[in-house]
Design an enzyme around this catalytic site. Structure first.
Site, PDB file in Angstrom:
ATOM      1  N   ASN A 154      34.621   6.053 -21.405  1.00  0.00           N
ATOM      2  CA  ASN A 154      34.862   4.610 -21.499  1.00  0.00           C
ATOM      3  C   ASN A 154      34.799   3.964 -20.131  1.00  0.00           C
ATOM      4  OD1 ASN A 154      35.568   4.477 -24.275  1.00  0.00           O
ATOM      5  ND2 ASN A 154      37.664   5.090 -23.810  1.00  0.00           N
ATOM      6  N   ASP A 177      37.020   1.493 -18.113  1.00  0.00           N
ATOM      7  CA  ASP A 177      38.369   0.917 -18.157  1.00  0.00           C
ATOM      8  C   ASP A 177      38.347  -0.402 -17.399  1.00  0.00           C
ATOM      9  OD1 ASP A 177      39.224   3.149 -19.485  1.00  0.00           O
ATOM     10  OD2 ASP A 177      40.238   4.057 -17.776  1.00  0.00           O
ATOM     11  N   GLY A 190      38.041   7.271 -20.067  1.00  0.00           N
ATOM     12  CA  GLY A 190      37.834   7.988 -21.331  1.00  0.00           C
ATOM     13  C   GLY A 190      38.272   9.429 -21.122  1.00  0.00           C
ATOM     14  N   GLY A 197      37.398  12.306 -22.357  1.00  0.00           N
ATOM     15  CA  GLY A 197      36.387  13.347 -22.171  1.00  0.00           C
ATOM     16  C   GLY A 197      35.821  13.320 -20.760  1.00  0.00           C
ATOM     17  N   GLU A 205      39.401  11.002 -29.021  1.00  0.00           N
ATOM     18  CA  GLU A 205      38.822   9.658 -28.888  1.00  0.00           C
ATOM     19  C   GLU A 205      37.397   9.618 -29.448  1.00  0.00           C
ATOM     20  OE1 GLU A 205      41.272   7.721 -25.138  1.00  0.00           O
ATOM     21  OE2 GLU A 205      39.323   8.601 -24.722  1.00  0.00           O
ATOM     22  N   GLY A 227      57.621  19.448 -15.900  1.00  0.00           N
ATOM     23  CA  GLY A 227      56.733  20.599 -15.971  1.00  0.00           C
ATOM     24  C   GLY A 227      56.150  20.787 -17.357  1.00  0.00           C
ATOM     25  N   GLY A 282      47.777  13.958 -17.736  1.00  0.00           N
ATOM     26  CA  GLY A 282      47.528  14.868 -18.853  1.00  0.00           C
ATOM     27  C   GLY A 282      46.082  15.347 -18.888  1.00  0.00           C
ATOM     28  N   ASP A 283      45.145  14.462 -18.583  1.00  0.00           N
ATOM     29  CA  ASP A 283      43.723  14.859 -18.559  1.00  0.00           C
ATOM     30  C   ASP A 283      43.467  15.873 -17.450  1.00  0.00           C
ATOM     31  OD1 ASP A 283      43.336  13.009 -20.594  1.00  0.00           O
ATOM     32  OD2 ASP A 283      42.642  11.427 -19.238  1.00  0.00           O
TER      33      ASP A 283
HETATM   34  P1  ADP Z   1      50.498  12.919 -20.318  1.00  0.00           P
HETATM   35  O1  ADP Z   1      49.832  12.169 -19.207  1.00  0.00           O
HETATM   36  O2  ADP Z   1      49.551  13.440 -21.346  1.00  0.00           O
HETATM   37  O3  ADP Z   1      51.702  12.249 -20.914  1.00  0.00           O
HETATM   38  P2  ADP Z   1      52.350  14.494 -18.725  1.00  0.00           P
HETATM   39  O4  ADP Z   1      52.928  13.209 -18.215  1.00  0.00           O
HETATM   40  O5  ADP Z   1      53.266  15.446 -19.426  1.00  0.00           O
HETATM   41  O6  ADP Z   1      51.057  14.268 -19.622  1.00  0.00           O
HETATM   42  O7  ADP Z   1      51.736  15.229 -17.432  1.00  0.00           O
HETATM   43  C1  ADP Z   1      50.956  16.385 -17.531  1.00  0.00           C
HETATM   44  C2  ADP Z   1      51.414  17.388 -16.493  1.00  0.00           C
HETATM   45  O8  ADP Z   1      51.244  16.834 -15.164  1.00  0.00           O
HETATM   46  C3  ADP Z   1      52.879  17.783 -16.592  1.00  0.00           C
HETATM   47  O9  ADP Z   1      53.054  18.843 -17.498  1.00  0.00           O
HETATM   48  C4  ADP Z   1      53.198  18.182 -15.149  1.00  0.00           C
HETATM   49  O10 ADP Z   1      52.784  19.511 -14.918  1.00  0.00           O
HETATM   50  C5  ADP Z   1      52.337  17.232 -14.338  1.00  0.00           C
HETATM   51  N1  ADP Z   1      53.119  16.020 -13.975  1.00  0.00           N
HETATM   52  C6  ADP Z   1      53.125  14.818 -14.603  1.00  0.00           C
HETATM   53  N2  ADP Z   1      53.985  13.960 -14.019  1.00  0.00           N
HETATM   54  C7  ADP Z   1      54.537  14.630 -12.972  1.00  0.00           C
HETATM   55  C8  ADP Z   1      55.505  14.307 -11.955  1.00  0.00           C
HETATM   56  N3  ADP Z   1      56.094  13.091 -11.895  1.00  0.00           N
HETATM   57  N4  ADP Z   1      55.820  15.263 -11.040  1.00  0.00           N
HETATM   58  C9  ADP Z   1      55.246  16.486 -11.075  1.00  0.00           C
HETATM   59  N5  ADP Z   1      54.334  16.854 -12.008  1.00  0.00           N
HETATM   60  C10 ADP Z   1      53.991  15.958 -12.948  1.00  0.00           C
END
Ligand code: ADP
Length: 300
Positions: free
Chosen positions: A13, A15, A41, A43, A141, A224, A250-251
């Site tokens: 995508n 953004d 996006g 992917g 998506e 974590g 998350g990506d």
């Molecule tokens: P999403 O973006 O899908 O919600 P998360 O926020 O759980 O996914 O983040 C994915 C991973 O990135 C976490 O499991 C962690 O390992 C790392 N992460 C995310 N935010 C932090 C943070 N504030 N400090 C340290 N690691 C982080």
């Protein structure tokens, strides 16, 4: 033996981001900042994250024949993603309209555009890419029927990683091959549906595993992650950083984990590495712009 450590099948995508003092209500117009356009996006984000780490990465996706499509192709190629599987045409490039207020809360409207036209036929036509890839990862998506065809197209030794985002209930056929299924808290609750009978992440991991995946990873932001497989549940400690912007964490995590599996790491090793990559990604603004190189992860 394999040409690619990771084949990502998913969305791309543009953004379109505008910062606003407050997000508009019904019938209201507010003036915002200048428009920022970023490649995005899930992917494309995953493919860029894995390639930037040094992974041999390909993307199967569909873009429009338009300037946003060219922006995405540029970003993919600059990061080192093999774009042989990127299809062009049929509809405009997908667009996400994003308004962000000063507290960081955002409202997002997505026009899927060409992403909605990535079909099971496109997956079947990309059989050679599947056979050349050690690991295949997908998100939601793109049409679910396309993800189902991805699962049906997996060669016997190819591992499948799914981040069901945006979340929806998943057919048993898809759940059964996930190794791992990677979910955050919100995604865990949607995939579990009525069987989400606990507020404890370790219970979600166990309950999700009971739905059929070979393994499950629950990401917990700054806390974590949890890794669950037949051998039990293991906690992946967070890497402490000063978080600036969690967009794309998350990506980056999913891409890093899938790539590490593609280089032969165990699931526990891959998740620990992915936690470092996710942590590095939150120390910088943006999604693709925030993804680290292998050297930046090592320096963390
Ligand atoms: P999403 O973006 O899908 O919600 P998360 O926020 O759980 O996914 O983040 C994915 C991973 O990135 C976490 O499991 C962690 O390992 C790392 N992460 C995310 N935010 C932090 C943070 N504030 N400090 C340290 N690691 C982080």
């Amino acid at each position: 033996m394999y040409d690619y450590d990771l084949l990502v099948v998913g969305s791309a995508n543009a953004d379109l981001v505008i910062a606003v003092e407050r997000r508009p209500g019904p019938g209201e117009t507010v003036l915002g900042s200048g428009l920022a356009v970023h490649p995005g996006g899930k992917g494309a984000n995953q493919a860029v994250a894995a390639a930037r780490l040094g992974g041999r990465t390909a993307l199967l996706a569909r873009l429009g024949h338009d300037p946003y499509g060219r922006l995405l192709l540029d970003s993919l190629r600059t990061s080192g993603v093999d774009t042989v599987g990127v299809l062009v045409g049929g509809a405009p490039t997908g667009v996400a309209l994003i308004t962000v207020d000063p507290s960081g809360d955002n409202s997002i409207v997505v026009a899927p555009g060409a992403n909605a036209l990535l079909t099971p036929d496109d997956v079947r036509a990309a059989a050679s890419l599947f056979h050349a890839s050690r690991v295949v990862s997908a998100q939601l998506e793109i049409p679910l029927e396309t993800v189902v065809e991805v699962v049906r197209s997996l060669p016997p030794d190819t591992r499948f990683v799914l981040n069901p985002s945006p979340p929806r209930p998943l057919p048993p056929e898809v759940l059964a091959v996930c190794d791992p299924l990677i979910v955050n808290e919100h995604e865990a609750k949607v995939v579990l549906g009525d069987s989400c009978v606990s507020a404890e992440p370790s219970d979600w991991a166990r309950l999700l595993l009971a739905k059929g995946p070979r393994s499950v990873v629950v990401t917990l932001g700054a806390e974590g992650a949890l890794v669950a497989s037949g051998g039990g549940t293991v906690r992946v400690p967070p890497v402490e950083v000063r978080a600036v912007d969690t967009t794309g964490a998350g990506d980056a995590f999913t891409a890093a984990l899938a790539w590490q599996l593609g280089t032969g790491a165990s699931l526990g090793e891959a998740a620990a590495y992915a936690a470092r990559v996710g942590a590095a990604a939150v120390t910088r603004q943006g999604a693709q712009e925030s993804f680290p190189t292998e050297a930046e992860v090592a320096a963390l």
